[in-house]
Write an enzyme that holds these catalytic residues in place. Structure first.
Site, PDB file in Angstrom:
ATOM      1  N   GLU A   8      59.825 -29.865  48.052  1.00  0.00           N
ATOM      2  CA  GLU A   8      60.019 -29.646  46.606  1.00  0.00           C
ATOM      3  C   GLU A   8      59.674 -30.626  45.882  1.00  0.00           C
ATOM      4  O   GLU A   8      60.056 -31.740  45.873  1.00  0.00           O
ATOM      5  CB  GLU A   8      61.600 -29.152  46.450  1.00  0.00           C
ATOM      6  CG  GLU A   8      61.769 -28.902  45.203  1.00  0.00           C
ATOM      7  CD  GLU A   8      63.061 -28.621  44.642  1.00  0.00           C
ATOM      8  OE1 GLU A   8      63.906 -29.863  44.694  1.00  0.00           O
ATOM      9  OE2 GLU A   8      63.692 -27.798  44.354  1.00  0.00           O
ATOM     10  N   TYR A  10      57.101 -26.640  38.378  1.00  0.00           N
ATOM     11  CA  TYR A  10      57.926 -26.705  39.548  1.00  0.00           C
ATOM     12  C   TYR A  10      57.195 -26.181  40.806  1.00  0.00           C
ATOM     13  O   TYR A  10      56.352 -25.247  40.718  1.00  0.00           O
ATOM     14  CB  TYR A  10      59.114 -25.689  39.471  1.00  0.00           C
ATOM     15  CG  TYR A  10      60.003 -25.901  40.434  1.00  0.00           C
ATOM     16  CD1 TYR A  10      61.140 -26.643  40.861  1.00  0.00           C
ATOM     17  CD2 TYR A  10      59.869 -24.602  41.587  1.00  0.00           C
ATOM     18  CE1 TYR A  10      61.882 -26.398  41.973  1.00  0.00           C
ATOM     19  CE2 TYR A  10      60.510 -24.711  42.758  1.00  0.00           C
ATOM     20  CZ  TYR A  10      61.446 -25.572  42.772  1.00  0.00           C
ATOM     21  OH  TYR A  10      62.203 -25.282  44.350  1.00  0.00           O
TER      22      TYR A  10
END
Ligand code: ADP
Ligand code: MG
Length: 399
Positions: free
Chosen positions: A197, A109
């Protein structure tokens, strides 16, 4: 402003962030054709909507043939995809991205956000990619690595290497990771993003670091200086009330209540919403008409608020400094004459030219409910709405 995954990947590619080869399609046939152009044997078809969580909701499908691609597309196109990020109404799928499926060794992530507390860009990373960050922080909080960037010097290589080591990236891949992270940071700062992101950022079986997903949000107030980014706006993904307002230069946020608000200044708008709640009502929107509002602008605001069918009363609350109460009053009168407003209208005016403003409202002969201060205005608005509901004139729409 949000953009689609394929657009974010294109933007990030210009900053050296690699992702699998892919192509956009507007129909199932085109998707199959695009897959043939890409070559290979396995593809992933991905619904392009402004929300994540598509994988679990059927918006990301692994396909092994033309037929499978067309079938996956048939299930996506023209439908509303509901994910845990879209809300119950979902978001319409009008484009899909066909991408080469890559062998994944590990998922990471990676997020860059504007951290208001430290007033810095903050990098958030975790070796537990694939999950949403909320789940990572609930289930694996210890896996999260954070770093803030000193704006005067920018993101330093040593910081990127530190993050790479904390994530356990193999030595041979650290350079690729550093390039990816620095690319994200440059894209973030140079394009006035508020969020980048990549979830997941993957290490592939053949030792490449690729962004498999990408999400970018930009600061609306900076879009005037990035026309190429502003062009990526897709209104089909926005709340229609909000895009109509943006087109008219009004600052509008749609909410779920019944009392429409027309206010000048964001602070006063927030206070007005608080007062409505305190008086027992629910605001239907946040609308800031700004300073120097002309009668035309006020009329536009009325049209916009009335286009929301949930609105059952309108509260106009103006504290005029740069604004002029007489102009706002003229705007209210003009709007009530031109726009079909079949709900109670409550007006509170204060500040510059307030007497003239009051006179214009009184002389108009229109059934405007006047109030002298904010709490009185909120109470009268809620009361007017409640009595309409009680008399059966209005059916209360669920809030
Ligand atoms: P979302 O976050 O909206 O669910 P993602 O783009 O993250 O959508 O895709 C969901 C999952 O699908 C990813 O975590 C990854 O495991 C898999 N996936 C996505 N793109 C590819 C690809 N090109 N090759 C292989 N797997 C992929
Ligand atoms: Mg994702």
């Amino acid at each position: 402003m949000d953009i689609h995954e394929y657009q974010a990947k294109e933007v990030l590619a210009r900053f050296g962030v690699a992702s699998p080869e892919g192509a956009l399609a507007y129909s199932p046939e085109q998707a199959a054709y695009r897959a043939r152009e890409l070559g290979g044997e396995k593809w992933v078809v991905k619904a392009q909507i402004h929300a994540g969580g598509r994988g679990k909701a059927g918006g990301v499908k692994l396909c092994n043939s033309d037929r499978e691609i067309e079938e996956a597309c048939e299930k996506m196109f023209g439908r509303k995809l509901v994910t845990h990020q879209t809300g119950p109404e979902g978001k319409g799928v009008y484009r899909v991205y066909v991408e080469t499926a890559v062998p994944i060794d590990r998922e990471i992530y990676l997020g860059l956000v504007l951290d208001r507390t430290s007033q810095r860009v903050m990098i958030v990373a975790s070796g537990e990619g694939g999950m949403e960050i909320e789940d990572i922080s609930a289930n694996e909080p210890g896996s999260i690595v954070r770093a803030t960037v000193e704006p005067a010097v920018g993101l330093q290589e040593f910081q990127c290497r530190q993050i790479a080591f904390k994530l356990g990236i193999e030595a041979g891949l650290v350079q690729q990771f550093v390039r990816t992270l620095q690319g994200c940071y440059r894209a973030f700062t140079e394009l006035d993003a508020t969020m980048v992101e990549i979830n997941p950022l993957v290490v592939t079986g053949d030792n490449r670091i690729l962004a498999l997903d990408a999400k970018m949000t930009f600061d609306d107030n900076a879009m005037f200086r990035h026309p190429a980014v502003a062009e990526l706006r897709d209104k089909s993904q926005e709340d229609p009330r909000e895009s109509r307002a943006a087109d008219r230069g009004l600052n509008y946020v749609g909410l779920d209540g019944n009392i429409g608000c027309i206010v000048n200044g964001a602070g006063l708008a927030m206070a007005t919403m608080d007062m409505i709640k305190l008086a027992g009502g629910e605001p239907a929107n946040f609308l800031d008409i700004g300073g120097g509002a002309t009668p035309e602008r006020v009329a536009k605001a009325f049209r916009l608020v009335m286009s929301d069918k949930k609105v059952q009363a309108i509260l106009v609350n103006i504290f005029a400094g740069i604004n002029r109460c007489d102009w706002v009053a003229e705007g209210v009168v003009q709007a009530l004459r031109e726009v079909e407003v079949d709900v109670p209208v409550i007006v509170r005016l204060a500040g510059t030219n307030v007497e003239e403003g009051q006179k214009i409202l009184a002389r108009s002969g229109l059934p405007i409910i006047r109030a002298t201060n904010l709490s009185e205005a909120a109470e009268r608005a809620v009361k007017a709405w409640q009595s309409d509901v009680a008399r059966g004139i209005k059916v209360r729409v669920a809030t």
